[in-house]
Design an enzyme around this catalytic site. Structure first.
Site, mmCIF file in Angstrom:
data_model
loop_
_atom_site.group_PDB
_atom_site.id
_atom_site.type_symbol
_atom_site.label_atom_id
_atom_site.label_comp_id
_atom_site.label_asym_id
_atom_site.label_seq_id
_atom_site.Cartn_x
_atom_site.Cartn_y
_atom_site.Cartn_z
ATOM 1 N N PRO A 172 1.827 -2.852 0.794
ATOM 2 C CG PRO A 172 4.277 -3.358 1.591
ATOM 3 C CD PRO A 172 3.112 -3.432 0.617
ATOM 4 C CG HIS A 173 -1.699 0.188 2.568
ATOM 5 N ND1 HIS A 173 -2.072 -1.392 1.952
ATOM 6 C CD2 HIS A 173 -2.947 0.230 3.356
ATOM 7 C CE1 HIS A 173 -3.251 -1.576 2.540
ATOM 8 N NE2 HIS A 173 -4.099 -1.085 3.749
ATOM 9 N N GLY A 174 0.208 1.363 5.450
ATOM 10 C CA GLY A 174 -0.050 2.164 6.849
ATOM 11 C C GLY A 174 0.085 3.878 6.958
#
Lengths: 595, 153
Positions: free
Chosen positions: B65-67
């Site tokens: 997951p990334h952001g």
């Protein structure tokens, strides 16, 4: 008596030549040499200037053998082409086969009239003779040569090469006619041009399509003894070719279309037809190239070698690439795809064969056209043929073969036509094991694992070495193949075939671009992934289709009802090798400093 | 771009407790908030926003997951091993047990992508993943994640 001995002698010679040709393929594959070139050289060696010393100057016979061989080759090409693989390729291919051919012929014509100091029209005749991509060479490369290209590039090139011959044949015949006849007014000429071209295409198209339909229903209706079905098909191929030509249509277009129609309809004895056609195609390739090699006088070629070589270089580096760029840019092909499409513009038998037309028609310095065409073909086969596989892999567009192609076993279910049973071997590199989804219209039947038979729910996820069986509508079965096909890209690198991250089809490109700083054209931003694939692949996208998005590539992962439901994003930085660029950088800096 | 630039020893969680994807993201956001000092809720929402476009479960039990958030000064990573593998809507539908969370400042551009590439390449190695699954403690996990780098370089 003498003539019988002569006939036997010719037979002996012919058989020896074909045998040598077949055996030479062993040597050729060993050195990666283009096989067609070997056949051509063997023909030259057997000819008047070689050790064979055979004097063969019969242009008419060559023309006949060439037509026959090309008809068989083109028909076979159509037969093997599944219409589903042509999706998204029809527009680009037609544009290349028409406008592209004209551009290449025009540019090369100007160059030729300059190099040989010929009147423009005669220069243009040289352009017309060498402007078409050779179907025999391209098909050979795609089907037998072991080069598999990404679907859209491959399909476009294949279809282009099959459909551009009418334009080239027509251009050549027309220019010859104009050179021979006292030129009428320009308007008259243009009218004749358009008229003849339309006639060629329409008649060729009609004969091909209706001939194909008639042939398939004939084949399915009559019961012939044993091995006659394939023979019937070959006879029908030649019939359709000749019929179209006699009616002033394009015979090549007709046989290609007939093959396409037959190959995409349920056909009785289709396995034996394909096998026999395969053999016929090989024989045609060998015979055609050898006869062309025999026909040429190599010692005479030397006189033209340099200027003709210049034309070849011009054609390879300017004539073809310019046409490809102009024709393919509107269809959203990447520069890599366009570079490869330029390089796959192989010249072959058609050009040599077209060069025989001026000779047959008795145009002045006809041997010039023939010899130039021959040199151009030699250069093209030698340079392009030898480097294509390498170029395709350098441009990341090759799907190298991974051992045996996917083998699907099919089972007719008697009493109904809606479904058939198909089985596939599952391999570690199959797309299905690497995240591809089975379309909803395919019903899982059972799975064979470790010699036991499991229901789909018992089996769970498919594993390598399983055999998976499905019930599926026969017309869609071909689309299951790609899900089970071994994707060499998976083997070649450990990159996931469908990219790193998966996005839903409903996501807009703006959202994707914002997340990964992709530089996209403003016009694309409001489109969804589904829309983009629909637009670029003429509403027929398929699993594994690639599109470039700024500094990333997007790959269709799940497709149903011709809509992309999800697609994987492969960022360039993610697929770039970890260490290499640094080293290149250091070397670059060193070189720059040295200078 | 090295893993040690992204990941501090205190950002490794050996036993993440979560029943589903959302809980896992929530837990990870909590750890990330502690390390970065940025509001937990905002991190969580950024991650959810990214998952809405498509899953970051890349297959073989791994999720990345990334952001991006404007508040960050640099990139932060959090690595977590989940006790009970959970459904992450991953592309291969396999339950996920190894999660590498990556947070980047807005405008990190190429660095963000390079960091993603580094993490993705690290976790693509099946041998590495098996070692991570067998590691005893958070320290052990950290050593594995960083040590691999010394060999690769």
């Amino acid at each position: 008596m003498e003539s019988i001995e002569l006939a036997n002698g010719v037979l002996l010679l012919g058989a020896v030549l074909v045998l040598v040709g077949i055996l030479s393929s062993l040597v050729a594959t060993r050195f990666g040499a283009p096989l067609l070139l070997i056949f051509l050289i063997l023909g030259m060696l057997a000819g008047e200037d070689g050790p064979g010393g055979i004097k063969f100057n019969d242009y008419r016979l060559t023309y006949m053998i060439g037509s026959l061989a090309l008809a068989v080759i083109l028909f076979d090409g159509g037969l093997r082409t599944k219409i589903s693989t042509l999706r998204g390729a029809v527009g680009p291919a037609i544009s290349l086969a028409t406008v592209g051919v004209l551009i290449t012929a025009g540019l090369t014509g100007v160059a030729a009239s300059y190099i040989f100091d010929l009147p423009p029209l005669e220069g243009f005749l040289i352009g017309a003779v060498v402007c078409s991509t050779d179907a025999a060479a391209v098909f050979f490369l795609m089907h037998a040569g072991g080069l598999q290209l990404r679907r859209r590039v491959g399909a476009t090139l294949e279809m282009e090469s099959a459909t551009n011959d009418p334009v080239a044949v027509f251009l050549t015949v027309m220019v010859v006619q104009i050179i021979q006849a006292a030129p009428t007014s320009f308007v008259d000429q243009s009218l004749t041009i358009i008229e003849t071209l339309t006639l060629q295409t329409v008649i060729g198209g009609l004969v091909g399509i209706f001939g194909g339909l008639a042939a398939s229903s004939l084949l399915n209706r009559i019961t012939l003894p044993g091995g006659l079905h394939p023979v019937l098909i070959i006879a029908l191929t030649i019939l359709l070719y000749a019929l179209a030509t006699v009616l002033h249509g394009s015979g090549f277009l007709a046989v290609y279309l007939a093959g396409l129609v037959l190959g995409n309809r349920p056909l009785r004895a289709s396995a034996s037809i394909i096998t026999v056609n395969d053999a016929a195609t090989w024989l045609s390739q060998i015979v055609m190239f050898m006869v062309l090699g025999l026909l040429v006088t190599p010692s005479r070629l030397l006189d033209f070698a340099l200027p003709a070589g210049l034309i070849a270089v011009f054609l390879l580096l300017i004539g073809r690439p310019v046409a490809v760029w102009l024709c393919l840019s509107p269809f959203g092909f990447s520069w890599k795809e366009k570079t490869l499409a330029s390089w796959v513009g192989l010249r072959g038998a058609v050009s040599i064969f077209l060069a025989a037309i001026p000779t047959l028609s008795g145009v002045s310095h006809a041997e010039l056209y023939f010899d130039v065409a021959f040199v151009v073909v030699l250069v093209s086969l030698l340079v392009q043929g030898w480097t294509l596989t390498w170029a395709a892999s350098k441009l990341d567009l090759a799907l190298p073969r991974t051992g045996a192609p996917i083998h699907r076993s099919e089972l007719d279910l008697p009493g109904q036509l809606a479904l058939e049973m198909v089985g596939y071997p599952v391999r570690a590199e199959s797309a299905i094991v690497n995240g591809a989804a089975v379309p909803p219209w395919a019903r899982a039947a059972f799975v064979v694992r470790h010699q036991g038979i499991l229901t789909p729910s018992q089996a769970g996820r498919l594993q390598a070495n399983d055999y998976a069986y499905y019930l599926a509508p026969p017309d869609r079965v071909a689309r299951l193949d790609q899900i089970f096909a071994p994707h060499a890209e998976l083997l070649a690198s450990n990159e996931p075939f469908f990219g790193e991250f998966t996005f839903k089809g409903t996501v807009t490109l703006r959202e994707v671009a914002a997340f990964y700083d992709l530089n996209l054209e403003a016009g694309l931003m409001n489109r969804t992934i589904t829309d983009l694939f629909a637009a670029r692949f003429e509403n027929k996208p398929e699993v594994g289709d690639h599109l470039r998005l700024g500094s990333a590539e997007i790959i269709a992962r799940e497709v149903d009802d011709d809509r992309v439901l999800s697609a994987g994003l492969q960022l360039d930085v993610l697929s770039a090798p970890a260490v290499k660029p640094k080293r290149v950088g250091i070397w670059m800096r060193k070189i720059l400093r040295l200078n | 771009m090295e893993i040690s630039d992204l990941l501090k020893p205190e950002a490794v969680v050996a036993h993440l407790k979560a029943g589903n994807k959302k809980q896992a993201l929530q837990e990870l956001s909590k750890y990330a908030a502690e390390i970065t000092g940025v509001n937990e809720r905002r991190i969580f929402e950024t991650l959810l926003e990214r998952e809405r476009l498509g899953t970051t479960g890349v297959g073989n039990g791994i999720a990345i997951p990334h952001g991006k958030l404007p508040d960050f000064k640099r990139m932060y990573g959090v690595f977590a091993r989940v006790d009970k593998p959970l459904d992450f809507e991953a592309i291969d539908e396999q339950p996920v047990d190894l999660i590498f969370l990556l947070l980047a400042p807005e405008g990190a551009g190429a660095d963000h992508l390079k960091a993603l590439a580094r993490v993705s390449r690290l976790l693509r190695d099946p041998v590495m993943c098996e070692k991570l699954r067998g590691a005893e403690s958070a320290d052990g996990l950290y050593m594995l994640l960083v040590q691999n780098e010394a060999q690769a370089a």
